[in-house]
Each structure stands twice: as C-alpha cells, then as structure tokens.
Design a protein around this motif. Structure first.
Motif, PDB file in Angstrom:
ATOM      1  N   LYS A   2      33.454  36.858  30.291  1.00 42.92           N
ATOM      2  CA  LYS A   2      33.011  37.511  29.246  1.00 42.92           C
ATOM      3  C   LYS A   2      33.179  38.798  29.170  1.00 42.92           C
ATOM      4  N   SER A   3      32.751  39.479  27.998  1.00 40.92           N
ATOM      5  CA  SER A   3      32.840  40.931  28.037  1.00 40.92           C
ATOM      6  C   SER A   3      31.612  41.649  28.701  1.00 40.92           C
ATOM      7  N   SER A   4      30.491  40.990  28.808  1.00 39.81           N
ATOM      8  CA  SER A   4      29.470  41.666  29.665  1.00 39.81           C
ATOM      9  C   SER A   4      28.619  40.398  30.294  1.00 39.81           C
ATOM     10  N   VAL A   5      28.007  40.775  31.324  1.00 40.01           N
ATOM     11  CA  VAL A   5      27.130  39.730  32.138  1.00 40.01           C
ATOM     12  C   VAL A   5      25.591  40.351  32.286  1.00 40.01           C
ATOM     13  N   GLN A   6      24.775  39.547  32.154  1.00 36.62           N
ATOM     14  CA  GLN A   6      23.443  39.968  32.770  1.00 36.62           C
ATOM     15  C   GLN A   6      22.943  39.576  33.997  1.00 36.62           C
ATOM     16  N   VAL A   7      22.621  40.644  34.976  1.00 35.61           N
ATOM     17  CA  VAL A   7      22.186  40.410  36.141  1.00 35.61           C
ATOM     18  C   VAL A   7      20.749  40.687  36.210  1.00 35.61           C
ATOM     19  N   ASP A   8      20.123  39.475  36.887  1.00 39.66           N
ATOM     20  CA  ASP A   8      18.702  39.579  37.131  1.00 39.66           C
ATOM     21  C   ASP A   8      18.472  40.417  38.292  1.00 39.66           C
ATOM     22  N   VAL A   9      17.787  41.463  38.122  1.00 34.31           N
ATOM     23  CA  VAL A   9      17.283  42.281  39.286  1.00 34.31           C
ATOM     24  C   VAL A   9      15.732  42.425  39.390  1.00 34.31           C
ATOM     25  N   SER A  10      15.092  41.485  38.855  1.00 36.30           N
ATOM     26  CA  SER A  10      13.510  41.620  38.670  1.00 36.30           C
ATOM     27  C   SER A  10      13.015  41.174  40.166  1.00 36.30           C
ATOM     28  N   THR A  11      13.853  40.524  41.121  1.00 36.84           N
ATOM     29  CA  THR A  11      13.432  40.309  42.394  1.00 36.84           C
ATOM     30  C   THR A  11      13.793  41.025  43.516  1.00 36.84           C
ATOM     31  N   LEU A  12      14.562  41.969  43.059  1.00 39.57           N
ATOM     32  CA  LEU A  12      15.239  43.088  44.032  1.00 39.57           C
ATOM     33  C   LEU A  12      14.199  44.246  44.181  1.00 39.57           C
ATOM     34  N   PRO A  13      14.158  44.628  45.398  1.00 39.14           N
ATOM     35  CA  PRO A  13      13.282  46.004  45.663  1.00 39.14           C
ATOM     36  C   PRO A  13      14.092  47.124  45.059  1.00 39.14           C
ATOM     37  N   ALA A  14      13.300  48.278  44.746  1.00 40.19           N
ATOM     38  CA  ALA A  14      13.606  49.490  44.126  1.00 40.19           C
ATOM     39  C   ALA A  14      14.539  49.978  45.330  1.00 40.19           C
ATOM     40  N   GLY A  15      15.835  50.763  44.794  1.00 42.00           N
ATOM     41  CA  GLY A  15      16.811  51.244  45.638  1.00 42.00           C
ATOM     42  C   GLY A  15      18.080  51.441  44.981  1.00 42.00           C
ATOM     43  N   GLU A  16      19.132  51.781  45.856  1.00 44.84           N
ATOM     44  CA  GLU A  16      20.456  51.912  45.436  1.00 44.84           C
ATOM     45  C   GLU A  16      21.210  50.549  46.082  1.00 44.84           C
ATOM     46  N   TYR A  17      22.091  50.452  45.166  1.00 41.69           N
ATOM     47  CA  TYR A  17      22.905  49.384  45.339  1.00 41.69           C
ATOM     48  C   TYR A  17      24.516  49.487  44.919  1.00 41.69           C
ATOM     49  N   ILE A  18      25.384  49.027  45.335  1.00 45.88           N
ATOM     50  CA  ILE A  18      26.824  49.183  45.000  1.00 45.88           C
ATOM     51  C   ILE A  18      27.147  47.852  44.061  1.00 45.88           C
ATOM     52  N   LEU A  19      27.460  48.131  42.932  1.00 50.29           N
ATOM     53  CA  LEU A  19      28.135  46.912  42.104  1.00 50.29           C
ATOM     54  C   LEU A  19      29.625  47.228  42.226  1.00 50.29           C
ATOM     55  N   THR A  20      30.101  46.285  42.530  1.00 52.93           N
ATOM     56  CA  THR A  20      31.789  46.104  42.402  1.00 52.93           C
ATOM     57  C   THR A  20      32.344  45.062  41.505  1.00 52.93           C
ATOM     58  N   GLY A  21      33.271  45.428  40.775  1.00 52.74           N
ATOM     59  CA  GLY A  21      34.022  44.444  39.923  1.00 52.74           C
ATOM     60  C   GLY A  21      35.514  44.388  40.336  1.00 52.74           C
ATOM     61  N   ALA A  22      36.137  43.171  40.619  1.00 45.38           N
ATOM     62  CA  ALA A  22      37.645  43.158  40.977  1.00 45.38           C
ATOM     63  C   ALA A  22      38.136  42.213  39.995  1.00 45.38           C
ATOM     64  N   GLY A  23      39.344  42.561  39.360  1.00 46.69           N
ATOM     65  CA  GLY A  23      39.797  41.832  38.418  1.00 46.69           C
ATOM     66  C   GLY A  23      41.231  42.046  38.223  1.00 46.69           C
ATOM     67  N   GLY A  24      42.202  41.382  38.165  1.00 48.71           N
ATOM     68  CA  GLY A  24      43.665  41.748  37.641  1.00 48.71           C
ATOM     69  C   GLY A  24      44.200  42.452  38.908  1.00 48.71           C
ATOM     70  N   ASN A  25      44.559  43.734  38.592  1.00 48.34           N
ATOM     71  CA  ASN A  25      45.034  44.753  39.634  1.00 48.34           C
ATOM     72  C   ASN A  25      44.035  45.927  39.687  1.00 48.34           C
ATOM     73  N   ALA A  26      42.861  45.645  39.353  1.00 47.76           N
ATOM     74  CA  ALA A  26      41.980  46.822  39.319  1.00 47.76           C
ATOM     75  C   ALA A  26      40.540  46.182  40.204  1.00 47.76           C
TER      76      ALA A  26
END
Length: 66
Positions: free
Chosen positions: A32-56
């Motif tokens: 899809k061109s976008s995706v919804q991530v449910d973060v409601s159960t995660l505690p406040a803080g910093e996270y690293i979001l990684t996307g891997a596809g094709g050559n990137a």
C-alpha cells in the motif's frame, strides 16, 4: 500513526524497534502507499522505524508522546 511509503517501489518490510532494540511491531510485504501503525499500547519514548524494499532501506526516529 500513519506511515507513508511513497519512497519505496513494490513491497516494503516495516519494523518498529524500541530504544533497547527490541522489535515491538512489524509488517511484511506491504504494497500500500501508506500503513496505519497502532501505537496506543506502546509506552511514550523513542523508537526506530525501518522500511526495507527493493534496493532501499530507510530508518527514522519516531517519538511517541502521551
């Protein structure tokens, strides 16, 4: 949280890691061109979001504030 995937062509594997490097969410083969991530159960803080596809692979720092 909505994640736009415009920078990738084809399918993308997404992962969200907490500050300790623990995988807290993932979704594979997203076409899809976008995706919804449910973060409601995660505690406040910093996270690293990684996307891997094709050559990137792209990572970004995400702050969850409650």
């Amino acid at each position: 949280m909505e994640v736009a995937l415009n920078a990738f062509g084809g399918t993308v594997d997404l992962s969200l890691l907490d500050a300790e490097g623990k995988l807290v969410w993932s979704e594979k083969n997203v076409s899809k061109s976008s995706v919804q991530v449910d973060v409601s159960t995660l505690p406040a803080g910093e996270y690293i979001l990684t996307g891997a596809g094709g050559n990137a692979t792209k990572s970004t720092l995400v702050s969850i504030i409650k």
